[in-house]
Design an enzyme around this catalytic site. Structure first.
Site, PDB file in Angstrom:
ATOM      1  N   ARG A  96       0.834  -1.203   0.000  1.00  0.00           N
ATOM      2  CA  ARG A  96       0.000   0.000   0.000  1.00  0.00           C
ATOM      3  C   ARG A  96       0.870   1.254   0.000  1.00  0.00           C
ATOM      4  O   ARG A  96       0.490   2.301   0.519  1.00  0.00           O
ATOM      5  CB  ARG A  96      -0.961   0.014   1.191  1.00  0.00           C
ATOM      6  CG  ARG A  96      -0.318  -0.106   2.560  1.00  0.00           C
ATOM      7  CD  ARG A  96      -1.351   0.111   3.642  1.00  0.00           C
ATOM      8  NE  ARG A  96      -0.819  -0.127   4.982  1.00  0.00           N
ATOM      9  CZ  ARG A  96      -1.444   0.221   6.093  1.00  0.00           C
ATOM     10  NH1 ARG A  96      -2.616   0.827   6.026  1.00  0.00           N
ATOM     11  NH2 ARG A  96      -0.917  -0.046   7.271  1.00  0.00           N
ATOM     12  N   ASP A 128      -6.742  -3.138   0.292  1.00  0.00           N
ATOM     13  CA  ASP A 128      -7.233  -2.061  -0.563  1.00  0.00           C
ATOM     14  C   ASP A 128      -6.157  -1.025  -0.864  1.00  0.00           C
ATOM     15  O   ASP A 128      -6.402  -0.067  -1.595  1.00  0.00           O
ATOM     16  CB  ASP A 128      -8.469  -1.388   0.050  1.00  0.00           C
ATOM     17  CG  ASP A 128      -8.194  -0.760   1.417  1.00  0.00           C
ATOM     18  OD1 ASP A 128      -7.010  -0.684   1.825  1.00  0.00           O
ATOM     19  OD2 ASP A 128      -9.163  -0.349   2.091  1.00  0.00           O
ATOM     20  N   ARG A 182       6.483   9.675   3.871  1.00  0.00           N
ATOM     21  CA  ARG A 182       7.526   9.731   4.901  1.00  0.00           C
ATOM     22  C   ARG A 182       8.868  10.076   4.261  1.00  0.00           C
ATOM     23  O   ARG A 182       9.155   9.699   3.122  1.00  0.00           O
ATOM     24  CB  ARG A 182       7.627   8.408   5.670  1.00  0.00           C
ATOM     25  CG  ARG A 182       8.261   7.284   4.909  1.00  0.00           C
ATOM     26  CD  ARG A 182       8.663   6.126   5.829  1.00  0.00           C
ATOM     27  NE  ARG A 182       7.542   5.424   6.385  1.00  0.00           N
ATOM     28  CZ  ARG A 182       6.999   4.331   5.846  1.00  0.00           C
ATOM     29  NH1 ARG A 182       7.476   3.844   4.700  1.00  0.00           N
ATOM     30  NH2 ARG A 182       5.985   3.728   6.404  1.00  0.00           N
ATOM     31  N   ARG A 189      15.366  -2.823   3.150  1.00  0.00           N
ATOM     32  CA  ARG A 189      15.108  -3.558   4.383  1.00  0.00           C
ATOM     33  C   ARG A 189      15.934  -4.838   4.438  1.00  0.00           C
ATOM     34  O   ARG A 189      16.463  -5.303   3.414  1.00  0.00           O
ATOM     35  CB  ARG A 189      13.616  -3.926   4.461  1.00  0.00           C
ATOM     36  CG  ARG A 189      12.662  -2.786   4.144  1.00  0.00           C
ATOM     37  CD  ARG A 189      11.369  -3.298   3.519  1.00  0.00           C
ATOM     38  NE  ARG A 189      10.548  -2.213   2.990  1.00  0.00           N
ATOM     39  CZ  ARG A 189       9.484  -1.705   3.596  1.00  0.00           C
ATOM     40  NH1 ARG A 189       9.088  -2.214   4.740  1.00  0.00           N
ATOM     41  NH2 ARG A 189       8.818  -0.722   3.064  1.00  0.00           N
ATOM     42  N   ASP A 257      11.018  -7.397   7.647  1.00  0.00           N
ATOM     43  CA  ASP A 257      10.710  -6.450   6.584  1.00  0.00           C
ATOM     44  C   ASP A 257      10.465  -5.052   7.131  1.00  0.00           C
ATOM     45  O   ASP A 257      10.298  -4.104   6.355  1.00  0.00           O
ATOM     46  CB  ASP A 257       9.494  -6.916   5.764  1.00  0.00           C
ATOM     47  CG  ASP A 257       8.275  -7.179   6.625  1.00  0.00           C
ATOM     48  OD1 ASP A 257       8.327  -8.142   7.418  1.00  0.00           O
ATOM     49  OD2 ASP A 257       7.286  -6.435   6.518  1.00  0.00           O
ATOM     50  N   ASN A 258      10.460  -4.893   8.456  1.00  0.00           N
ATOM     51  CA  ASN A 258      10.301  -3.583   9.083  1.00  0.00           C
ATOM     52  C   ASN A 258      11.596  -3.058   9.687  1.00  0.00           C
ATOM     53  O   ASN A 258      11.579  -2.083  10.442  1.00  0.00           O
ATOM     54  CB  ASN A 258       9.226  -3.635  10.177  1.00  0.00           C
ATOM     55  CG  ASN A 258       7.823  -3.668   9.603  1.00  0.00           C
ATOM     56  OD1 ASN A 258       7.614  -3.300   8.453  1.00  0.00           O
ATOM     57  ND2 ASN A 258       6.867  -4.119  10.382  1.00  0.00           N
TER      58      ASN A 258
END
Length: 464
Positions: A96, A128, A182, A189, A257-258
């Site tokens: 997203r 979505d 951001r 990552r 992944d963060n």
């Protein structure tokens, strides 16, 4: 990016393209019914030469995603894998969001403008591709608070309300939609390396290592570039874990992944600040085993970095990687002491770990809130000794008496009766004012109060 903002000239970049086609997929942003500007970071926009945009230009770039001149001609949904709560997931990527632009700040550092809630991508799966406005507001509060507390964090650059009504299972629906941008020192990552290794794409792994070293760390690759990079990631992430603890912060979702390879905190979902030093405090309702609890964050981040080491094995033998990984615990302990004393505003002591241990024991025993402790003991002396006459404080009181003030003490903040905190009740109250009455004043007032606290701290600590 735990530095003081410095003005810069707009300097676009497209460095990500050297990684080749395997790193991302070109995508298009969603077309939103409305584009209402709700937040623009006028503190950080000048650092990348974008402070002069008027509101309509701002909305055009960060609500409609018209390309920034000279930067990426089309958004890129980055490809990556990752361990999510220790389970490997090869079916993820930017679901997203996307990399919208690259540019350089006033000191020449390469920075990314990435999005959240900007529409569906090939990795959206059943989602979505949207972000709730509440999620955007929470991201503002998290990044502003962490920056003020010295954490190396991404910056919330822009929030645009989109006029969409979103359905969500974990908050009252329908709820308002938003698109966020951001500002971050890279979106590469650990999971980016994991995907390349999973696909046995050794050339991409080599390019990723070179990209990270040369463009993100500004270093010349040596004889063992993979171990060299891992060493830098170990150093930065050990400091990141320590900074979370000293801030009383729980990220909530420390999946591989963060965690990016610059050690910069980003992507805030179920985050919370713990009022008290509680090892088992969790942020996410779905973290039922406490894997990412307050007191387990260093363990979680170290585990993630170990997955980077595994991904680098096609490039180098194991032993140099193991040697770098084994540095993490000592570096974490050093960073914890360094940051703890920084927030206290005292000189670095030879036995900082013992001071931290004594302080934590006393905070736990006396049920003293974390933010209250740091405000009351700023400069090394309690503002009201009678409050801390409990014997639980004896050891800490004796140890800190040997240290001298080293931080800024003349800022009016240090005379405030109460600390600037960011606990869940206030977060919900700020959102309720927006949701119920479209009243943004509590948010703006809180951001101003947080930045005032940040000024009182006098800038973030350097790596020890």
């Amino acid at each position: 990016m735990s530095i003081t903002p410095q003005p810069g000239i707009y300097t676009p970049a497209t460095e990500i393209t050297v990684l080749g086609e395997g790193i991302a997929d070109p995508v298009k942003a969603a077309a939103f019914p409305q584009t209402i500007l709700r937040f623009r970071n006028d503190r950080w926009a000048p650092t990348v030469g974008l402070g002069g945009l008027n509101d309509e230009q701002w909305i055009d770039h960060f609500g409609r995603f018209a390309p920034l001149e000279g930067s990426l001609p089309q958004p890129l949904a980055l490809r990556y894998h990752g361990h999510q709560f220790r389970n490997y997931n090869p079916d993820i990527g930017d679901g997203r969001g996307f990399l919208f632009a690259q540019l350089r700040d006033g000191e020449g550092r390469l920075l990314d403008l990435g999005t959240k809630g900007s529409g569906q991508t090939p990795y959206s799966r059943f989602g979505d591709g949207r972000l709730t406005l509440k999620g955007g507001v929470r991201e503002i509060l998290a990044t502003e608070m962490l920056e003020a507390l010295g954490v190396n964090t991404s910056k919330t650059f822009s929030i645009i309300e989109t006029g969409e009504a979103l359905e969500r299972n974990d908050e009252p629906s329908p709820t308002r939609g938003a698109a966020m941008v951001r500002l971050s020192h890279s979106h590469i990552r650990i999971g980016t390396f994991q995907r390349a290794a999973y696909e046995n794409n050794v050339p991409l792994l080599e390019r990723l290592v070179d990209y990270a070293l040369t463009r993100l760390y500004g270093e010349t690759p040596g004889e063992q570039p993979a171990a060299q990079l891992l060493g830098r990631v170990v150093e930065r992430t050990a400091d990141l874990a320590a900074s979370y603890m000293v801030a009383g912060f729980v990220h909530g979702v420390l999946n591989s992944d963060n965690i990016n390879v610059t050690g910069e905190s980003f992507d805030y979902g179920p985050w919370r600040f713990t009022p008290f030093w509680e090892q088992g405090f969790t942020a996410a309702y779905f973290d039922q085993t406490g894997l990412y609890a307050f007191g387990r964050q260093a363990e979680a981040i170290h585990w993630d970095v170990a997955q980077l080491a595994v991904s680098l094995r096609p490039l180098i033998e194991a032993q140099p990687l193991i040697e770098q990984l084994e540095r993490f615990p000592a570096l974490y302990a050093e960073a914890l002491g360094h940051r703890f004393l920084w927030r206290l505003g005292v000189t670095t002591g030879e036995d900082a770990p013992a001071l931290v241990e004594a302080a934590v024991r006393a905070m736990v025993a006396s049920r003293t809130p974390i933010d209250r402790f740091f405000l009351d003991w700023r400069g090394g002396k309690p503002r009201d000794p009678a409050v801390y006459d409990d014997p639980a404080w004896d050891s800490f009181r004796m140890q800190i008496a040997t240290l001298l003030p080293a931080g800024i003490m003349d800022h009016p903040y240090w005379s405030d009766p109460d600390p600037c905190s960011m606990h869940i009740e206030e977060v919900e109250a700020i959102w309720s004012a927006i949701d119920t009455n479209d009243d943004w004043q509590p948010l703006h007032a809180k951001v101003a109060a947080i930045r005032r606290m940040g000024e009182a701290h006098g800038g973030s600590p350097a790596l020890p």
